[in-house]
Design a protein around this motif. Structure first.
Motif: not given
Ligand SMILES: N[C@H](CCC[C@H](N)C(=O)O)C(=O)O
Length: 285
Positions: A66, A216-217, A72, A74-77, A64, A13, A198, A225-227, A165, A15
């Motif tokens: 998208n 993912e949204r 977004g 938050s983003c765990g990764n 973060i 994942n 998501n 996707c960590g979250t 999120n 960025y």
């Molecule tokens: N697409 C997600 C943000 C990135 C989350 C994802 N990449 C992660 O690692 O948590 C949202 O709009 O809520």
């Protein structure tokens, strides 16, 4: 405008990270910039953009965006990669520190070998389960667990969880036949989720292991996707498939995360974070 960047990934994942300790970008450019850097043909190619920035409330802050330019919460990764970057680039000189996201302030701990971060553990905070806080429309209820959810001519059981999120989690018999591409984009923009959502499909392998896929949204199918992994473990616990206070291995397309929802309410995530490249992006939108 020449913009220095670092491309990093957490289990694939990926960025484009921009360090605002060193560089400044006006707010009005951020949506265009996120779309620009993410484009695989005319940009660098990524699932989106993450800003690493000073914070008044924590040791370091993160935003973060998208692939579609939407922001977004938050983003765990991304958090694991921000922790790695902050430690390895001298923003932080400690192995335990706090990171501020739009959703909350999380606790990060990096494990270091020869001055390089090998693995990161994040206390992602408590999941949000109340329907209208997800947010999801409908009469407010303390949780949304295994509720019939009709999409077109199909009715699936939905469990909704927010890690800051929103996530719609569905349990399937086999991850290989999950309707990820058929239903992911439809559910992502379903009116029952005012902010979008998501979408995760989960196969329970054992009381300690889940298979995972995500739409993912704002970015579509990603490798991880960590979250989403955190939300999926919370959903599996709420559905009685796995237990609290235990390390659950989540097998994502890009690799494994270890997730635990402890009795104090915190959701813990442990996994890798890797640097791919750094360079200069020519922004001329
Ligand atoms: N697409 C997600 C943000 C990135 C989350 C994802 N990449 C992660 O690692 O948590 C949202 O709009 O809520």
């Amino acid at each position: 405008m020449e913009i220095p960047f670092t491309k990093m990934h957490g289990l694939g994942n990926n960025y484009i990270y921009i360090d605002l300790f060193k560089f400044d970008i006006a707010e009005e450019h951020l949506t265009d910039l996120a779309q620009g850097v993410s484009d695989i043909y005319t940009g660098i190619g990524s699932d989106g953009m993450i800003l690493i920035q000073p914070s008044d409330a924590a040791d370091v802050g993160m935003r973060i965006f998208n692939k579609d330019g939407s922001e977004g919460q938050s983003c765990g990764n991304g958090l694991r990669c921000v922790a790695k970057y902050a430690y390895e680039n001298g923003i932080i000189q400690r192995e335990k520190f706090q990171i501020e996201t739009r959703a909350n302030i999380v606790e990060a701990e990096v494990s270091v070998k020869a001055d390089l971060v090998q693995e990161v553990t994040i206390n992602m905070g408590e999941p949000i389960l109340r329907r209208q806080a997800i947010p999801m429309v409908g009469e407010d209820t303390p949780q949304v667990v295994a509720e019939p959810f009709t999409v077109g001519d199909e009715t699936l059981d939905i469990t909704a969880v927010s890690m800051g999120n929103p996530h719609a989690v569905f349990f399937v018999d086999s991850i290989d036949t999950a309707p990820l591409y058929e239903l992911g984009p439809i559910i992502e923009k379903d009116q029952r989720f005012p902010g979008g959502v998501n979408v995760e499909f989960i196969e329970v392998i054992s009381s300690r292991e889940l298979n995972f896929q995500v739409w993912e949204r704002g970015s579509g199918v990603t490798q991880a996707c960590g979250t989403g992994a955190c939300s999926s473990v919370v959903a599996a616990i709420l559905n009685g498939s796995v237990q609290r206070n235990e390390d659950i291995i989540v097998h994502l397309a890009g690799g494994d995360l270890v997730i635990k929802w402890d009795d104090n309410g915190s959701v813990w995530m442990t996994g890798g974070a890797d640097v791919i490249a750094s360079g200069t992006y020519i922004f001329n939108r």
